[in-house]
Write a protein that holds these residues in place. Structure first.
Motif, PDB file in Angstrom:
ATOM      1  N   ARG A   1      44.663 -74.463 -31.182  1.00 60.22           N
ATOM      2  CA  ARG A   1      43.901 -73.405 -30.518  1.00 60.22           C
ATOM      3  C   ARG A   1      42.787 -72.859 -31.413  1.00 60.22           C
ATOM      4  N   VAL A   2      42.997 -72.913 -32.733  1.00 61.96           N
ATOM      5  CA  VAL A   2      41.948 -72.464 -33.653  1.00 61.96           C
ATOM      6  C   VAL A   2      40.726 -73.364 -33.513  1.00 61.96           C
ATOM      7  N   ARG A   3      40.961 -74.672 -33.479  1.00 60.45           N
ATOM      8  CA  ARG A   3      39.845 -75.613 -33.344  1.00 60.45           C
ATOM      9  C   ARG A   3      39.095 -75.372 -32.029  1.00 60.45           C
ATOM     10  N   HIS A   4      39.835 -75.099 -30.958  1.00 58.65           N
ATOM     11  CA  HIS A   4      39.214 -74.833 -29.658  1.00 58.65           C
ATOM     12  C   HIS A   4      38.285 -73.620 -29.739  1.00 58.65           C
ATOM     13  N   ALA A   5      38.714 -72.587 -30.417  1.00 59.25           N
ATOM     14  CA  ALA A   5      37.869 -71.390 -30.557  1.00 59.25           C
ATOM     15  C   ALA A   5      36.568 -71.738 -31.286  1.00 59.25           C
ATOM     16  N   TYR A   6      36.677 -72.548 -32.328  1.00 58.30           N
ATOM     17  CA  TYR A   6      35.467 -72.977 -33.033  1.00 58.30           C
ATOM     18  C   TYR A   6      34.557 -73.805 -32.121  1.00 58.30           C
ATOM     19  N   GLN A   7      35.153 -74.647 -31.291  1.00 57.34           N
ATOM     20  CA  GLN A   7      34.359 -75.460 -30.369  1.00 57.34           C
ATOM     21  C   GLN A   7      33.617 -74.578 -29.359  1.00 57.34           C
ATOM     22  N   VAL A   8      34.304 -73.581 -28.846  1.00 55.41           N
ATOM     23  CA  VAL A   8      33.670 -72.664 -27.891  1.00 55.41           C
ATOM     24  C   VAL A   8      32.531 -71.901 -28.578  1.00 55.41           C
ATOM     25  N   LEU A   9      32.791 -71.419 -29.781  1.00 54.10           N
ATOM     26  CA  LEU A   9      31.738 -70.706 -30.528  1.00 54.10           C
ATOM     27  C   LEU A   9      30.525 -71.598 -30.744  1.00 54.10           C
ATOM     28  N   ASN A  10      30.763 -72.837 -31.161  1.00 51.48           N
ATOM     29  CA  ASN A  10      29.646 -73.758 -31.393  1.00 51.48           C
ATOM     30  C   ASN A  10      28.878 -74.045 -30.108  1.00 51.48           C
ATOM     31  N   GLN A  11      29.595 -74.200 -29.009  1.00 53.46           N
ATOM     32  CA  GLN A  11      28.928 -74.482 -27.738  1.00 53.46           C
ATOM     33  C   GLN A  11      28.109 -73.284 -27.269  1.00 53.46           C
TER      34      GLN A  11
END
Length: 142
Positions: A1-11
């Motif tokens: 879930r941490v990686r997902h948050a980073y992906q959303v932030l980057n997007q």
């Protein structure tokens, strides 16, 4: 879930970047009436809708975030239509029309920024919580 948050932030940051490129290009064109200034606009125009769609897909499991992304998409669509409708403002030399268009554009871009900022702020809070939960589970496991 941490990686997902980073992906959303980057997007979300990618959508922001495209928005800024488009806004800056339009202003440069209006100020100069030189079509070369529209090159970043045209490039970002091809990328912004897929970027927003990807963002929506990433947050589809979070109703408030999805609502924000959907609102941002709607506002972006409205801004793109506004830009399409006012294509000929710069060449006319009508200062009042130019200034009016700039105020309208600023209001629309600010509304999009508000939605994107809310997505980013929420995702940063989620990231902090997820990192803390990860840290706690590592501590408990050791």
């Amino acid at each position: 879930r941490v990686r997902h948050a980073y992906q959303v932030l980057n997007q979300a940051e990618q959508v922001y970047k495209h928005l800024i490129d488009m806004e800056t290009s339009r202003r440069g064109y209006r100020a100069s009436n030189v079509r070369r200034f529209l090159q970043p606009y045209n490039a970002a125009l091809q990328r912004i809708q897929p970027a927003v769609q990807s963002l929506k897909e990433m947050v589809a499991d979070d109703a408030p975030q999805l609502a924000r992304a959907t609102a941002a998409q709607k506002r972006i669509d409205e801004l793109l239509q506004f830009w399409a409708d006012e294509q000929d403002v710069a060449p006319t030399g009508d200062r009042a029309a130019l200034v009016g268009a700039m105020y309208q554009e600023k209001d629309q871009v600010d509304a999009i920024r508000t939605e994107l900022d809310a997505i980013i702020d929420t995702e940063r809070r989620l990231l902090t919580k997820r990192q803390q939960a990860n840290d706690e589970s590592i501590t408990m496991a050791t």
